[in-house]
Design a protein around this motif. Structure first.
Motif, PDB file in Angstrom:
ATOM      1  N   TRP A  69       0.846  -1.207   0.000  1.00 24.62           N
ATOM      2  CA  TRP A  69       0.000   0.000   0.000  1.00 24.62           C
ATOM      3  C   TRP A  69       0.887   1.265   0.000  1.00 24.62           C
ATOM      4  O   TRP A  69       0.655   2.203  -0.745  1.00 24.62           O
ATOM      5  CB  TRP A  69      -0.924  -0.012   1.214  1.00 24.62           C
ATOM      6  N   GLU A  70       1.905   1.235   0.838  1.00 22.42           N
ATOM      7  CA  GLU A  70       2.817   2.395   0.911  1.00 22.42           C
ATOM      8  C   GLU A  70       3.513   2.629  -0.423  1.00 22.42           C
ATOM      9  O   GLU A  70       3.679   3.764  -0.862  1.00 22.42           O
ATOM     10  CB  GLU A  70       3.896   2.128   1.967  1.00 22.42           C
ATOM     11  N   GLU A  71       3.919   1.527  -1.064  1.00 26.60           N
ATOM     12  CA  GLU A  71       4.698   1.650  -2.301  1.00 26.60           C
ATOM     13  C   GLU A  71       3.834   2.032  -3.507  1.00 26.60           C
ATOM     14  O   GLU A  71       4.356   2.426  -4.539  1.00 26.60           O
ATOM     15  CB  GLU A  71       5.417   0.327  -2.604  1.00 26.60           C
ATOM     16  N   ALA A  72       2.518   1.866  -3.368  1.00 32.17           N
ATOM     17  CA  ALA A  72       1.638   2.114  -4.508  1.00 32.17           C
ATOM     18  C   ALA A  72       1.348   3.607  -4.714  1.00 32.17           C
ATOM     19  O   ALA A  72       0.846   4.000  -5.760  1.00 32.17           O
ATOM     20  CB  ALA A  72       0.331   1.343  -4.322  1.00 32.17           C
ATOM     21  N   PHE A  73       1.646   4.428  -3.715  1.00 36.99           N
ATOM     22  CA  PHE A  73       1.258   5.845  -3.782  1.00 36.99           C
ATOM     23  C   PHE A  73       2.457   6.772  -3.617  1.00 36.99           C
ATOM     24  O   PHE A  73       3.433   6.423  -2.960  1.00 36.99           O
ATOM     25  CB  PHE A  73       0.265   6.166  -2.648  1.00 36.99           C
ATOM     26  N   THR A  74       2.342   7.970  -4.215  1.00 38.80           N
ATOM     27  CA  THR A  74       3.292   9.036  -3.874  1.00 38.80           C
ATOM     28  C   THR A  74       2.490  10.247  -3.415  1.00 38.80           C
ATOM     29  O   THR A  74       1.383  10.504  -3.907  1.00 38.80           O
ATOM     30  CB  THR A  74       4.189   9.434  -5.063  1.00 38.80           C
ATOM     31  N   PHE A  75       3.082  10.935  -2.474  1.00 34.42           N
ATOM     32  CA  PHE A  75       2.399  12.111  -1.914  1.00 34.42           C
ATOM     33  C   PHE A  75       2.805  13.333  -2.733  1.00 34.42           C
ATOM     34  O   PHE A  75       3.958  13.751  -2.690  1.00 34.42           O
ATOM     35  CB  PHE A  75       2.801  12.260  -0.441  1.00 34.42           C
ATOM     36  N   THR A  76       1.894  13.874  -3.520  1.00 33.64           N
ATOM     37  CA  THR A  76       2.200  14.994  -4.404  1.00 33.64           C
ATOM     38  C   THR A  76       1.125  16.061  -4.251  1.00 33.64           C
ATOM     39  O   THR A  76      -0.067  15.753  -4.367  1.00 33.64           O
ATOM     40  CB  THR A  76       2.188  14.531  -5.892  1.00 33.64           C
ATOM     41  N   ASP A  77       1.546  17.279  -4.022  1.00 34.00           N
ATOM     42  CA  ASP A  77       0.624  18.429  -3.916  1.00 34.00           C
ATOM     43  C   ASP A  77      -0.542  18.158  -2.966  1.00 34.00           C
ATOM     44  O   ASP A  77      -1.711  18.425  -3.289  1.00 34.00           O
ATOM     45  CB  ASP A  77       0.060  18.799  -5.300  1.00 34.00           C
ATOM     46  N   GLY A  78      -0.240  17.578  -1.832  1.00 33.86           N
ATOM     47  CA  GLY A  78      -1.263  17.397  -0.803  1.00 33.86           C
ATOM     48  C   GLY A  78      -2.185  16.208  -1.008  1.00 33.86           C
ATOM     49  O   GLY A  78      -3.107  16.002  -0.223  1.00 33.86           O
ATOM     50  N   VAL A  79      -1.987  15.412  -2.077  1.00 33.62           N
ATOM     51  CA  VAL A  79      -2.820  14.207  -2.252  1.00 33.62           C
ATOM     52  C   VAL A  79      -1.928  12.987  -2.496  1.00 33.62           C
ATOM     53  O   VAL A  79      -0.786  13.119  -2.927  1.00 33.62           O
ATOM     54  CB  VAL A  79      -3.824  14.331  -3.440  1.00 33.62           C
ATOM     55  N   TYR A  80      -2.489  11.819  -2.232  1.00 36.10           N
ATOM     56  CA  TYR A  80      -1.769  10.572  -2.512  1.00 36.10           C
ATOM     57  C   TYR A  80      -2.200  10.082  -3.889  1.00 36.10           C
ATOM     58  O   TYR A  80      -3.370   9.758  -4.100  1.00 36.10           O
ATOM     59  CB  TYR A  80      -2.089   9.520  -1.451  1.00 36.10           C
ATOM     60  N   VAL A  81      -1.246  10.036  -4.818  1.00 33.35           N
ATOM     61  CA  VAL A  81      -1.553   9.597  -6.180  1.00 33.35           C
ATOM     62  C   VAL A  81      -1.071   8.152  -6.332  1.00 33.35           C
ATOM     63  O   VAL A  81       0.069   7.820  -5.975  1.00 33.35           O
ATOM     64  CB  VAL A  81      -0.835  10.487  -7.223  1.00 33.35           C
ATOM     65  N   GLN A  82      -1.947   7.291  -6.862  1.00 31.15           N
ATOM     66  CA  GLN A  82      -1.593   5.872  -7.007  1.00 31.15           C
ATOM     67  C   GLN A  82      -0.808   5.670  -8.312  1.00 31.15           C
ATOM     68  O   GLN A  82      -1.319   5.149  -9.297  1.00 31.15           O
ATOM     69  CB  GLN A  82      -2.846   4.992  -6.999  1.00 31.15           C
ATOM     70  N   ASP A  83       0.452   6.091  -8.274  1.00 34.70           N
ATOM     71  CA  ASP A  83       1.268   6.013  -9.491  1.00 34.70           C
ATOM     72  C   ASP A  83       2.517   5.160  -9.268  1.00 34.70           C
ATOM     73  O   ASP A  83       3.431   5.161 -10.083  1.00 34.70           O
ATOM     74  CB  ASP A  83       1.658   7.416  -9.959  1.00 34.70           C
ATOM     75  N   GLY A  84       2.562   4.452  -8.142  1.00 32.43           N
ATOM     76  CA  GLY A  84       3.751   3.648  -7.841  1.00 32.43           C
ATOM     77  C   GLY A  84       3.603   2.216  -8.344  1.00 32.43           C
ATOM     78  O   GLY A  84       2.875   1.947  -9.296  1.00 32.43           O
ATOM     79  N   VAL A  85       4.297   1.289  -7.672  1.00 32.72           N
ATOM     80  CA  VAL A  85       4.177  -0.134  -7.982  1.00 32.72           C
ATOM     81  C   VAL A  85       2.711  -0.520  -7.754  1.00 32.72           C
ATOM     82  O   VAL A  85       2.130  -0.113  -6.742  1.00 32.72           O
ATOM     83  CB  VAL A  85       5.056  -0.947  -7.002  1.00 32.72           C
ATOM     84  N   PRO A  86       2.071  -1.286  -8.644  1.00 35.04           N
ATOM     85  CA  PRO A  86       0.652  -1.616  -8.428  1.00 35.04           C
ATOM     86  C   PRO A  86       0.433  -2.289  -7.063  1.00 35.04           C
ATOM     87  O   PRO A  86       1.230  -3.136  -6.655  1.00 35.04           O
ATOM     88  CB  PRO A  86       0.321  -2.585  -9.567  1.00 35.04           C
ATOM     89  N   PHE A  87      -0.638  -1.895  -6.405  1.00 38.22           N
ATOM     90  CA  PHE A  87      -0.973  -2.494  -5.107  1.00 38.22           C
ATOM     91  C   PHE A  87      -1.275  -3.977  -5.322  1.00 38.22           C
ATOM     92  O   PHE A  87      -2.048  -4.334  -6.208  1.00 38.22           O
ATOM     93  CB  PHE A  87      -2.188  -1.773  -4.503  1.00 38.22           C
ATOM     94  N   ASN A  88      -0.641  -4.824  -4.539  1.00 35.17           N
ATOM     95  CA  ASN A  88      -0.779  -6.274  -4.750  1.00 35.17           C
ATOM     96  C   ASN A  88      -1.974  -6.848  -3.988  1.00 35.17           C
ATOM     97  O   ASN A  88      -1.867  -7.238  -2.822  1.00 35.17           O
ATOM     98  CB  ASN A  88       0.512  -6.990  -4.332  1.00 35.17           C
ATOM     99  N   GLU A  89      -3.084  -6.937  -4.687  1.00 34.28           N
ATOM    100  CA  GLU A  89      -4.321  -7.439  -4.101  1.00 34.28           C
ATOM    101  C   GLU A  89      -4.238  -8.954  -3.837  1.00 34.28           C
ATOM    102  O   GLU A  89      -4.988  -9.493  -3.029  1.00 34.28           O
ATOM    103  CB  GLU A  89      -5.442  -7.165  -5.105  1.00 34.28           C
ATOM    104  N   ALA A  90      -3.312  -9.616  -4.541  1.00 38.30           N
ATOM    105  CA  ALA A  90      -3.250 -11.088  -4.464  1.00 38.30           C
ATOM    106  C   ALA A  90      -2.907 -11.585  -3.062  1.00 38.30           C
ATOM    107  O   ALA A  90      -3.327 -12.673  -2.678  1.00 38.30           O
ATOM    108  CB  ALA A  90      -2.235 -11.624  -5.470  1.00 38.30           C
ATOM    109  N   TYR A  91      -2.157 -10.788  -2.280  1.00 40.87           N
ATOM    110  CA  TYR A  91      -1.812 -11.229  -0.921  1.00 40.87           C
ATOM    111  C   TYR A  91      -3.057 -11.632  -0.146  1.00 40.87           C
ATOM    112  O   TYR A  91      -3.066 -12.587   0.615  1.00 40.87           O
ATOM    113  CB  TYR A  91      -1.129 -10.102  -0.143  1.00 40.87           C
ATOM    114  N   ARG A  92      -4.121 -10.843  -0.343  1.00 39.04           N
ATOM    115  CA  ARG A  92      -5.353 -11.083   0.387  1.00 39.04           C
ATOM    116  C   ARG A  92      -5.959 -12.447   0.005  1.00 39.04           C
ATOM    117  O   ARG A  92      -6.380 -13.212   0.858  1.00 39.04           O
ATOM    118  CB  ARG A  92      -6.321  -9.951   0.029  1.00 39.04           C
TER     119      ARG A  92
END
Ligand code: RET
Length: 278
Positions: A69-92
């Motif tokens: 979750w941490e790696e999937a987002f970057t904090f830019t201009d006051g918002v978290y943009v989901q532009d990082g490594v895709p969030f791995n839903e498969a773990y669940r």
């Protein structure tokens, strides 16, 4: 599934803190189940052992989910943009593949039914659990408004309903032979199971019914997390209660420590030296 989402700091943190809460709950219950196992009579220890495995497996997966979750987002201009490594839903889903059959086994094993009944229940419930999760997975990957999500979700609901039918209708007959205290605990256990397991399909349909995809993603992640805490540590505590209650009826206890735990579960304890099954 949904990339390039933009989350406010509050939305990102809500999911972040939900994952953190799950990690703390799984870690604490793992320790608790390990510390208490000696107090359970060896004959009833298997269910507690399975609970321990379940929360251990979940602890590992939530540590990975948290990092992902941490790696999937970057904090830019006051918002978290989901532009990082895709969030791995498969773990669940990998977690569920392992833990759902184990949770069902925990419930069946603690009841100590006739060996042939136990075997049949374990086989049927395991097959149904694997089908439920295996059929849900392609739907989870599909877009929120796709036909696939609906079709796979509906297919997964069939084994889900079968599991509930086995637990609520079939098992009821076997329970009539148990003591009143046991029936009370097993009843509580089944309600905890129904209420927590019922949250999973609701979290799954959140993206299909909620107009705002960001709010839906937050609801889905928080929903799955809260349900996981109830389905694993809370359920495991009730299983432990049953195992302790059954231990009370076993002979040759090496210590009297058991009395404390029974009192914690609101059960009267027999006077020291009471023979088995008195
Ligand atoms: C899915 C797909 C949509 C339809 C249904 C589902 C049910 C999931 C369940 C999961 C239970 C998981 C547990 C995990 C705890 O360790 C797969 C979301 C019915 C019931 C108990």
């Amino acid at each position: 599934m949904s990339d390039q989402l933009q989350l406010s700091a509050a939305q990102f943190d809500l999911v972040y803190n939900a994952f953190s809460f799950v990690i703390a709950s799984m870690g604490a219950s793992l320790l608790f189940f390990l510390l208490i196992r000696e107090r359970v009579h060896p004959k009833h220890r298997m269910a507690v052992t399975i609970s321990t495995l379940v929360v251990g497996i979940a602890l590992y997966h939530y540590l990975r989910i948290f990092t992902s979750w941490e790696e999937a987002f970057t904090f830019t201009d006051g918002v978290y943009v989901q532009d990082g490594v895709p969030f791995n839903e498969a773990y669940r889903y990998v977690d569920w593949f392992l833990t759902v059959p184990l949770l069902l086994a925990e419930l069946v094993v603690v009841l100590k039914l006739a060996p042939s009944v136990t075997r049949t229940l374990l086989v049927r419930l395991t097959i149904a659990a694997v089908l439920m999760i295996g059929l849900g997975w392609p739907g989870e990957l599909a877009a929120a408004d796709s036909v696939e999500r609906t079709v796979w979700g509906a297919a997964s609901t069939v084994p889900f309903l079968y599991i509930l039918w086995v637990l609520f209708v079939q098992l009821k007959r076997s329970l009539d032979r148990q003591s009143a205290g046991m029936r009370r605990l097993v009843d509580a256990l089944r309600w905890v199971l129904l209420l927590s397991w019922g949250v999973y399909p609701l979290a799954y349909i959140a993206p299909m019914v909620m107009a705002d995809p960001v709010a839906a993603e937050v609801a889905r992640q928080v929903g799955y997390s809260v349900a996981d805490v109830i389905a694993k540590p809370v359920f495991g505590m009730l299983i432990l209660g049953i195992a302790l209650l059954k231990s009370k009826d076993e002979p040759a206890r090496e210590s009297d420590d058991l009395h404390e735990e029974l009192e914690a579960f609101g059960e009267p304890t027999p006077p020291a030296g009471t023979p088995a099954n008195a």
